[in-house]
Design a protein around this motif. Structure first.
Motif, short mmCIF file in Angstrom:
data_model
loop_
_atom_site.label_atom_id
_atom_site.label_comp_id
_atom_site.label_asym_id
_atom_site.label_seq_id
_atom_site.Cartn_x
_atom_site.Cartn_y
_atom_site.Cartn_z
N ALA A 72 -10.34 6.03 -3.97
CA ALA A 72 -9.39 4.84 -4.37
C ALA A 72 -9.36 3.39 -4.31
N PRO A 73 -8.45 2.33 -4.78
CA PRO A 73 -8.19 1.53 -4.42
C PRO A 73 -6.74 1.61 -3.04
N LEU A 74 -7.22 0.08 -2.56
CA LEU A 74 -6.28 0.47 -1.51
C LEU A 74 -5.10 -0.84 -1.70
N ARG A 75 -4.46 -0.92 -1.59
CA ARG A 75 -3.10 -1.50 -2.47
C ARG A 75 -1.77 -2.17 -1.63
N PHE A 76 -2.06 -2.61 -0.36
CA PHE A 76 -1.40 -2.53 0.85
C PHE A 76 0.33 -4.10 0.64
N SER A 77 1.83 -3.76 0.56
CA SER A 77 2.14 -5.18 0.82
C SER A 77 1.73 -5.61 2.16
N ALA A 78 2.72 -6.93 2.73
CA ALA A 78 2.15 -7.31 3.98
C ALA A 78 3.59 -6.57 4.69
N SER A 79 4.07 -6.19 4.20
CA SER A 79 4.98 -5.07 4.84
C SER A 79 4.38 -3.80 5.38
N GLN A 80 3.45 -3.00 4.48
CA GLN A 80 2.62 -1.78 4.99
C GLN A 80 1.66 -2.25 5.45
N ILE A 81 1.11 -2.97 5.22
CA ILE A 81 -0.25 -3.43 6.55
C ILE A 81 0.66 -3.82 7.89
N GLU A 82 1.38 -4.61 8.23
CA GLU A 82 2.14 -4.50 9.73
C GLU A 82 2.41 -3.02 9.88
N ASP A 83 3.13 -2.41 9.00
CA ASP A 83 3.58 -0.91 9.57
C ASP A 83 2.28 -0.08 9.89
N TYR A 84 0.99 -0.32 9.13
CA TYR A 84 0.05 0.67 9.63
C TYR A 84 -0.74 0.32 10.70
N ARG A 85 -0.45 -1.25 11.19
CA ARG A 85 -1.32 -1.92 12.45
C ARG A 85 -0.42 -1.22 13.13
N ILE A 86 1.09 -1.30 13.76
CA ILE A 86 1.65 -0.85 14.41
C ILE A 86 2.37 0.64 14.94
N GLY A 87 1.71 1.29 13.48
CA GLY A 87 1.84 2.48 13.67
C GLY A 87 0.49 3.33 13.93
N ILE A 88 -0.06 3.50 13.72
CA ILE A 88 -1.95 3.65 13.90
C ILE A 88 -2.54 2.97 14.75
N GLY A 89 -2.66 1.31 14.53
CA GLY A 89 -3.17 0.80 15.24
C GLY A 89 -4.61 -0.27 14.85
N VAL A 90 -4.24 0.02 13.63
CA VAL A 90 -5.39 -0.27 13.10
C VAL A 90 -5.38 -0.22 11.36
N LEU A 91 -5.96 -1.00 10.68
CA LEU A 91 -5.40 -1.34 9.58
C LEU A 91 -6.39 -0.50 8.74
N PRO A 92 -5.79 0.75 7.43
CA PRO A 92 -7.32 1.58 7.68
C PRO A 92 -8.42 0.74 6.46
N LYS A 93 -9.59 1.53 5.87
CA LYS A 93 -10.43 1.10 6.00
C LYS A 93 -10.90 1.39 4.14
#
Length: 207
Positions: A72-93
């Motif tokens: 499925a396509p990845l469609r992240f907003s700027a805030s979601q990108i930051e959430d993933y980087r903080i929560g997981i440590g990496v942006l999903p690929k």
């Protein structure tokens, strides 16, 4: 504890923190060949026709059931990108959807098993929102919040992420790794007694 309860056809979302190597995908393909009686292409992926719950010697389905696996396509907003980087440590690929064909409890077991196969070979995390968490742990919808401490009772990694919505509310989401899901599946299997329940199918041939 009773078996997994599902009210609707369900999707499981797997987020890849690394893109898998061709050799890993080839090994996964070989594994799917042992699980699926046949396969066919679907938009962005494939459909697996499966006759039994994986890791059992029985064939509980009268007819093979379809399970879709697609990217499925990845469609992240700027805030979601930051959430993933903080929560997981990496942006999903990459995001892969594992979709069940119906709402039967046995279908759910196969869907989780397929996801576990993918996660055990790839750097992928299972996304659990409140709705899925309630289904997995059979939490009554009348309970206002999903008790996320249930996720702490298994080995493996659990990542908690809070997405802030436009109205200021927080939407909770958890990500678990392959070790966590395997432990959850093992406990569900031991508590459900599925081997006894499906034993009556072992002498029948549905092919």
């Amino acid at each position: 504890m009773s078996r997994i309860l599902i009210q609707n056809t369900m999707d499981l979302r797997l987020y890849f923190t690394e893109l898998p190597q061709p050799s890993v995908l080839a090994a996964l393909d070989r594994r799917f060949e042992t699980l699926a009686r046949r396969q066919e292409p679907v938009d962005g992926g494939r459909r697996l026709w499966i006759t039994h719950v994986p890791e059992t010697s029985t064939r509980p389905f009268l007819n093979a059931k379809p399970f879709d696996i697609y990217v499925a396509p990845l469609r992240f907003s700027a805030s979601q990108i930051e959430d993933y980087r903080i929560g997981i440590g990496v942006l999903p690929k990459r995001c892969m959807i594992c979709r069940a064909s119906d709402n039967a409890p046995d279908t759910a077991e196969v869907l989780f098993a397929i996801s576990s196969e993918i996660m055990s070979r790839c750097a992928a995390l299972l996304a659990i929102d409140e709705s899925l968490g309630r289904r997995m742990f059979q939490i009554d919808e009348r309970e206002l919040e999903f008790p996320s401490q249930y996720l702490d009772n298994y080995p493996g990694c659990v990542y908690e992420i809070a997405h802030e919505l436009d109205d200021g509310e927080l939407q909770m989401e958890w990500f678990v790794d392959a070790r966590w899901l395997q432990a959850w599946l093992a406990r569900r299997h031991s508590q459900s007694g599925s081997g006894q329940e499906f034993s009556r199918f072992s002498s029948l041939d549905y092919s």
